[in-house]
Design an enzyme around this catalytic site. Sequence first.
Site, PDB file in Angstrom:
ATOM      1  N   GLY A 226      -1.673 -17.310  30.774  1.00  0.00           N
ATOM      2  CA  GLY A 226      -0.537 -16.716  31.469  1.00  0.00           C
ATOM      3  C   GLY A 226       0.277 -17.741  32.235  1.00  0.00           C
TER       4      GLY A 226
ATOM      5  N   GLY B 132     -14.192  -7.182  26.546  1.00  0.00           N
ATOM      6  CA  GLY B 132     -15.423  -7.307  25.769  1.00  0.00           C
ATOM      7  C   GLY B 132     -15.727  -6.051  24.984  1.00  0.00           C
TER       8      GLY B 132
ATOM      9  CB  ILE C   7      -5.742  -2.347  25.537  1.00  0.00           C
ATOM     10  CG1 ILE C   7      -7.216  -2.693  25.392  1.00  0.00           C
ATOM     11  CG2 ILE C   7      -5.383  -1.090  24.778  1.00  0.00           C
ATOM     12  CD1 ILE C   7      -8.193  -1.646  25.967  1.00  0.00           C
ATOM     13  CG  ASN C   8      -3.680  -7.013  30.002  1.00  0.00           C
ATOM     14  OD1 ASN C   8      -4.724  -7.632  30.188  1.00  0.00           O
ATOM     15  ND2 ASN C   8      -2.504  -7.441  30.438  1.00  0.00           N
ATOM     16  CB  THR C   9      -8.474  -6.364  31.319  1.00  0.00           C
ATOM     17  OG1 THR C   9      -7.479  -6.641  32.318  1.00  0.00           O
ATOM     18  CG2 THR C   9      -8.827  -7.636  30.573  1.00  0.00           C
TER      19      THR C   9
ATOM     20  CB  CYS D 178       2.557  -8.691  36.558  1.00  0.00           C
ATOM     21  SG  CYS D 178       1.927  -9.938  35.450  1.00  0.00           S
TER      22      CYS D 178
ATOM     23  N   GLY E 262     -12.309  -6.247  22.667  1.00  0.00           N
ATOM     24  CA  GLY E 262     -13.691  -6.215  22.211  1.00  0.00           C
ATOM     25  C   GLY E 262     -13.904  -6.663  20.786  1.00  0.00           C
TER      26      GLY E 262
END
Length: 303
Positions: A46, A217, A191-193, A130, A244
């Site tokens: 980032g 993960g 997806i982001n986390t 963000c 994942g």
Amino acid sequence: MADLSVNIGELKMKNPVMTASGTFGYGEEFQDFINIERIGGIIVKGTTLHKREGNPYPRMAETPSGMLNAVGLQNKGAKYFADHIYPRIKGLDTNIIVNVSGSAIDDYVETAEIINELDNISAIELNISCPNVKEGGMAFGVTTTGAHNVVKAVREAYKKTLIVKLSPNVTDIAEIARSAEDSGADSVSLINTLLGMAIDAERRRPLLSTITGGLSGPAVKPIALRMVWQVANAVKIPVIGMGGIMDWKDAIEFILAGASAIQVGTANFIDPTTTIKVEEGINDYLERHKIKSIKEIVGALEV
């Protein structure tokens, strides 16, 4: 070999395997382990307009079937990247993509303008997870209005392929994806986390300095697959899937769900050769099933 080439907007990739931002550094860190030019695309860590120190330690924690991170976008800023890092990696024979983050729309736009001047950067991946400091800290990507405003502004400033990375911490991710598409995105990645936390019961303290952090993960894969499938059925632009992916089988599942390309993230910390193994596994799968091109199985899930 089967034809593994894919297109993401005007971005042409030799295969659908990419690296997830924040898990592969700037690519250089992995050169002792693999030939990184075999990867379809490398998304560097980032990058923000100004230097960021990141969050205090501890900012990573292992969890069952996954990990939490709260690194906080530590980097030396867009100008430093352009002046010092870009010259070292611009000659790589693969797509170099910069993940762009910010805390205000102007930050995103200025960073995108700096990256736009770098000839050998193929695309940017816009991180809209963000917090928007001008809106009380709510992430840009959790409302259609927030997503629309930042994507539209960056689209006007950035002339090459624009990928928008979606947050899963929303009620309807397909709705956000359509907003990004309508605002000029060439592709969406997801997806982001997921927002999570972990606690040390003996110390009665959180394991992260920030209390909560981003979960990634294998634990998130079923959610990521579902969201990729939903978004692929909601937009016309290419979808890049992640969440994942640990091996080629995981990658094939995301492609069947509708992803034109995939990103390997957490797995890079466990086995730095994962990206190459995934690329080889995808090719073997196509050859076993006598499929000539990867494009034939994008969204080919039978329901």
